[in-house]
Design an enzyme around this catalytic site. Structure first.
Site, PDB file in Angstrom:
ATOM      1  N   GLU A 291       0.826  -1.205   0.000  1.00 35.06           N
ATOM      2  CA  GLU A 291       0.000   0.000   0.000  1.00 35.06           C
ATOM      3  C   GLU A 291       0.870   1.269   0.000  1.00 35.06           C
ATOM      4  O   GLU A 291       0.459   2.305  -0.507  1.00 35.06           O
ATOM      5  CB  GLU A 291      -0.932   0.001   1.233  1.00 35.06           C
ATOM      6  CG  GLU A 291      -2.208   0.763   0.980  1.00 35.06           C
ATOM      7  CD  GLU A 291      -3.278   0.548   2.040  1.00 35.06           C
ATOM      8  OE1 GLU A 291      -4.463   0.639   1.701  1.00 35.06           O
ATOM      9  OE2 GLU A 291      -2.929   0.296   3.215  1.00 35.06           O
ATOM     10  N   HIS A 320       8.080 -26.854  -0.148  1.00 39.51           N
ATOM     11  CA  HIS A 320       7.356 -27.935  -0.808  1.00 39.51           C
ATOM     12  C   HIS A 320       6.175 -27.430  -1.609  1.00 39.51           C
ATOM     13  O   HIS A 320       5.355 -28.228  -2.058  1.00 39.51           O
ATOM     14  CB  HIS A 320       6.913 -28.964   0.241  1.00 39.51           C
ATOM     15  CG  HIS A 320       8.073 -29.530   1.004  1.00 39.51           C
ATOM     16  ND1 HIS A 320       8.749 -30.667   0.614  1.00 39.51           N
ATOM     17  CD2 HIS A 320       8.721 -29.067   2.106  1.00 39.51           C
ATOM     18  CE1 HIS A 320       9.740 -30.901   1.464  1.00 39.51           C
ATOM     19  NE2 HIS A 320       9.762 -29.928   2.374  1.00 39.51           N
ATOM     20  N   LYS A 434     -13.937   1.834  -2.570  1.00 41.04           N
ATOM     21  CA  LYS A 434     -14.683   2.173  -1.346  1.00 41.04           C
ATOM     22  C   LYS A 434     -15.946   2.955  -1.708  1.00 41.04           C
ATOM     23  O   LYS A 434     -17.008   2.726  -1.143  1.00 41.04           O
ATOM     24  CB  LYS A 434     -13.828   3.075  -0.447  1.00 41.04           C
ATOM     25  CG  LYS A 434     -12.862   2.347   0.441  1.00 41.04           C
ATOM     26  CD  LYS A 434     -12.362   3.354   1.475  1.00 41.04           C
ATOM     27  CE  LYS A 434     -11.096   2.912   2.150  1.00 41.04           C
ATOM     28  NZ  LYS A 434     -10.478   3.947   2.952  1.00 41.04           N
TER      29      LYS A 434
HETATM   30  O1  PA5 Z   1      -2.791   2.031   5.949  1.00 40.46           O
HETATM   31  C1  PA5 Z   1      -3.879   2.599   5.863  1.00 40.46           C
HETATM   32  O2  PA5 Z   1      -3.991   3.812   6.090  1.00 40.46           O
HETATM   33  C2  PA5 Z   1      -5.125   1.831   5.496  1.00 40.46           C
HETATM   34  O3  PA5 Z   1      -4.839   0.507   5.175  1.00 40.46           O
HETATM   35  C3  PA5 Z   1      -6.118   1.878   6.645  1.00 40.46           C
HETATM   36  O4  PA5 Z   1      -5.511   1.373   7.804  1.00 40.46           O
HETATM   37  C4  PA5 Z   1      -7.383   1.079   6.364  1.00 40.46           C
HETATM   38  O5  PA5 Z   1      -8.014   1.557   5.205  1.00 40.46           O
HETATM   39  C5  PA5 Z   1      -8.361   1.132   7.534  1.00 40.46           C
HETATM   40  O6  PA5 Z   1      -8.623   2.460   7.865  1.00 40.46           O
HETATM   41  P1  PA5 Z   1      -9.309   2.847   9.225  1.00 40.46           P
HETATM   42  O7  PA5 Z   1      -8.310   2.692  10.323  1.00 40.46           O
HETATM   43  O8  PA5 Z   1      -9.735   4.255   9.055  1.00 40.46           O
HETATM   44  O9  PA5 Z   1     -10.473   1.924   9.415  1.00 40.46           O
END
Ligand code: PA5
Length: 465
Positions: A291, A320, A434
């Protein structure tokens, strides 16, 4: 330092000049590493990114430890509700310190288990609820935004489950919240109900938040020593600001990976722990690396579509299932072995001989020796086939070492973002999906996304393949 980085098998002298990197290339790129460090330091000092400071925040660490102490012995289950950066850090810590769930000792109020609800699979959630006793469960919803659909939906269900068993007033005594200090409906909900609330600083993104309340609260409630965890991470933080490339493992490793990726086209990184306890770290790393570094544009706005795909594999098990591909398939991968330095148990193999060759050479040896031999053998076989790899050794599987390891990877990721000149801290790419979900679930304000989704469906209906 209890973490050691061995890059030897990334070298052209080991993996061959077509796939390994040379000391000259590293030396030539060293000014880039220095600029990456300076750039990140500047952003940190300007307050843009907060993760390096987390392990030094003694008041926050003490208040989390204090809360955990005040409820210790009351609950036998800590139920985390969160997704994305809000979930895998707690799992990495739990797995690191107590092993993966199926092998943890029976849970009790003295040894509360961690149940992490990080998906909206209805069967999974139903089974999880059936496995927990609401009277002995503390629920920790974690969402920085306070608005993530999966977390909100699951939390509504878990809250109703608590209320049904305990009544509305008592149910609130079983909830502690982690969210942003400044915004979001979860924050409002927590304040309205006077719930114990711990905050995630605005300048700490989800995937960099394991050393904030996001990871520390579940860890402290599970009985881990979060002060030791933070001490290990703080020591690593200090090293990661060093301008000496040999002392600064995270910067050196980021530079090596940058070179092997950009010059030798290794577009996949396989994180290969030879330890079941470090399996959670490999999964946590997958999110951090993917990410943070998978980006369409660089900071100048130029389209770059960069990203190295992280893969988690477990040694020796995946020898394996995966190693055939790794040795003979496309040479597009770099491997990071995670090794246990000192095994807390040797796993002695009985000495008695059986008269069968396949058994007898093992007699009197140990599983620790075998798993280490398998790791060394796999690294040698990869190297012999021109597949660059490196090893990170974790001296002891304890709180301090895990804290240091997680902080190492966070700095390495931040430095890699600088080397690539991208913003490692945003995640615009996940937004459209989203918004379509909000549209499909009827959230006000997302009607145009629903329309766009319907148009996409109509387009699909006309396509034949
Ligand atoms: O790294 C990030 O910012 C994202 O992966 C968030 O953690 C994820 O979308 C979840 O967000 P939130 O903590 O607002 O639920």
């Amino acid at each position: 330092m209890s973490i050691h980085y061995d890059p030897t098998n990334l070298a052209a002298a080991m993996a061959g000049s077509a796939h390994g990197i040379t000391p000259d290339e590293v030396e030539k790129a060293a000014p880039r590493a220095a600029a990456a460090l300076a750039g990140f330091r500047r952003s940190f000092e300007e307050g843009r990114y907060g993760f390096p400071a987390l392990p030094f925040d003694k008041p926050v660490i003490s208040s989390i430890a204090g809360f955990a102490k005040s409820v210790a012995g009351t609950f036998d289950t800590v139920c985390v509700v969160g997704i994305g950066g809000s979930a895998p850090g707690a799992w990495a810590l739990d797995c690191g310190l107590r092993g993966p769930h199926p092998v943890q000792k029976a849970h009790s109020a003295k040894n509360p288990r961690l149940v992490i609800l990080d998906n909206v699979d209805p069967v999974f959630i139903g089974n999880a609820l059936a496995s927990m006793n609401p009277k002995r469960t503390i629920v920790v919803p974690i969402a920085k935004s306070g608005a993530t659909a999966e977390t909100m939906a699951t939390f509504l269900i878990v809250q109703a489950w608590l209320k049904e068993a305990l009544g509305a007033r008592k149910a609130l005594k079983h909830i502690a919240v982690v969210t942003s200090e400044s915004r979001g409906d979860l924050k409002q909900f927590a304040s309205a109900n006077k719930l114990p609330t711990f905050h995630l600083p605005d300048n700490v993104g989800g995937r960099f938040s394991v050393l904030s309340a996001v990871g520390l609260l579940p860890a402290a409630l599970a009985g881990f020593d979060i002060k030791k965890l933070c001490r290990g991470a703080a020591a690593m933080s200090q090293l990661c600001w060093s301008r000496d490339l040999n002392a600064n493992m995270a910067l050196r490793s980021a530079l090596h990976h940058y070179l092997v990726w950009t010059l030798r086209k290794k577009s996949i990184q396989v994180m290969f722990p030879y330890s079941n306890n470090l399996w959670g770290v490999a999964f946590w790393f997958r999110q951090l690396w993917a990410e943070s570094l998978g980006k369409a544009k660089n900071r100048k706005g130029k389209t770059v579509h960069v990203g190295q795909t992280p893969v988690a594999a477990l040694g020796a098990t995946d020898q394996h299932s995966q190693v055939q591909l790794y040795i003979e398939g496309p040479n597009d991968k770099v491997f990071t072995f995670l090794a246990a330095g000192k095994w807390p148990a040797a796993g002695k193999i009985p000495k008695a001989k059986t008269g069968y060759d396949s058994f007898d050479y093992l007699a009197g040896q140990s599983l620790a020796k075998l798993i280490d031999a398998e790791r060394l053998a796999t690294a040698a076989a990869l190297t012999a086939n021109g597949r660059p790899n490196c090893t990170i050794t974790v001296e002891r599987l304890d709180e301090a070492s895990l804290g240091a390891l997680l902080q190492f990877f966070e700095f390495q990721t931040a430095f890699m973002g600088e080397l690539l000149d991208i913003d490692a801290f945003d995640q615009e790419g996940v937004e459209l999906g989203k918004r379509f979900t909000f549209g499909l679930m009827g959230r006000a304000g997302y009607e145009t996304y629903l329309e766009e989704f319907r148009a996409y469906e109509a387009q699909r209906a006309g396509v034949k393949l």
